[in-house]
Design an enzyme around this catalytic site. Structure first.
Site, PDB file in Angstrom:
ATOM      1  N   GLU A 215       0.896  -1.379  -0.197  1.00 50.43           N
ATOM      2  CA  GLU A 215      -0.078  -0.236  -0.386  1.00 50.43           C
ATOM      3  C   GLU A 215       1.047   1.244   0.349  1.00 50.43           C
ATOM      4  OE1 GLU A 215      -2.308  -0.590   3.874  1.00 50.43           O
ATOM      5  OE2 GLU A 215      -4.403  -1.708   2.192  1.00 50.43           O
TER       6      GLU A 215
ATOM      7  N   GLU B 113       7.617 -21.946   7.014  1.00 48.13           N
ATOM      8  CA  GLU B 113       7.194 -21.378   8.575  1.00 48.13           C
ATOM      9  C   GLU B 113       9.124 -21.809   9.186  1.00 48.13           C
ATOM     10  OE1 GLU B 113       4.590 -21.438  12.297  1.00 48.13           O
ATOM     11  OE2 GLU B 113       4.241 -20.846  10.727  1.00 48.13           O
TER      12      GLU B 113
END
Length: 271
Positions: free
Chosen positions: A82, A113
């Site tokens: 953004e 992960e």
């Protein structure tokens, strides 16, 4: 570790959730959510220290990297994505990386992960330098991908920070600046996409927004560097110019078309 409590895994303050009616579920969730902003407020000194350090590094061409897995990784990518449209920054100044690669944004990648070495490999793809900063995001504070990444970055003299929801976690101990947001047990036990994720989003908003203000990407209270990528943003930019220059809307539209951004138009008319 004897002095490390995994608060994110402690039992919910509520039980028999399946027996609650819809209104009770929502009211109780909202009651828990109200605790989040107060928990974030307690970490403002640490967030401030990080923003100040980032400002100094950005002036030298440094970049901000977020690394995370699952929800935490997605939130980092969201914040990074953004920045270009909102503040007109190049896409390579704030970068979000997630365990398992871009495909993990939409679909979980099993065991991604758990790789302690992959985050540094991912960072190396961007030719990371000592002017950059790595922020590891992990509610648990124990995610191997994130811990491995910040440890490797720190070993190379790169500033490291973290956002976690378990104080005194292994992740906190591995970084230079730890932002530890204790939001307490989740409404659904262990579901860190809830309060923990919300707290991470708030902290990320604060970090990136304050940084963009500090490096001059905001004028007054306006997003003068935003990308004019749709009619809504063109309209917003034109209204900014009307207010700042005391001109007509038609004149503002013409200036935007001529200069391509609110800031360039302002600089041309006020310079």
């Amino acid at each position: 570790m004897a002095d490390f409590e995994k608060i994110t895994e402690t039992p919910s303050n509520y039980d028999d959730l399946e027996q609650m009616d819809t209104l009770s579920i929502l009211e109780n969730m909202n009651r828990e959510d109200k605790k989040v902003a107060d928990a974030v407020a307690l970490t403002i000194p640490e967030i401030s220290a990080l923003v100040d350090a980032l400002e100094e590094r950005f002036e030298k061409g440094g970049r901000l990297f977020y690394i995370g897995a699952g929800t935490s990784g997605r939130l980092g990518i969201l914040d990074a994505s953004e920045i270009p449209p909102t503040y007109g920054m190049p896409h390579d100044r704030v970068i979000g990386l997630i365990a398992g690669g871009d495909s993990a944004i939409r679909k979980a990648v099993e065991f991604a992960e758990d790789d302690t070495q992959q985050a540094w490999k991912d960072l190396m793809n961007f030719n990371i330098t000592v002017h950059d900063t790595v922020v590891g995001i992990a509610a648990s504070g124990t995610t191997p991908y994130v811990i491995g990444g910040v440890k490797d970055a720190k070993a190379q003299g790169i500033l490291t920070a973290c956002i976690t929801n378990n104080p005194n976690s292994p992740l906190s101990r591995a970084v230079d600046l730890a932002i530890e947001i204790n939001v307490g047990p989740e409404f659904v036990t262990g579901s860190t996409r809830m309060k923990s994720g919300t707290s991470q989003k708030l902290a990320l908003n604060m970090i990136s927004t304050a940084l963009m203000i500090r490096i001059g990407r905001v004028k007054g209270n306006k997003m003068v560097n935003m990308q004019l990528s749709n009619n809504k943003l063109v309209d917003r930019g034109a209204r900014y110019l009307v207010e700042a220059l005391h001109i007509t809307y038609t004149e503002a539209e013409a200036l935007l078309e001529q200069y391509g951004s609110v800031k360039k138009a302002l600089d041309a008319k006020k310079g």
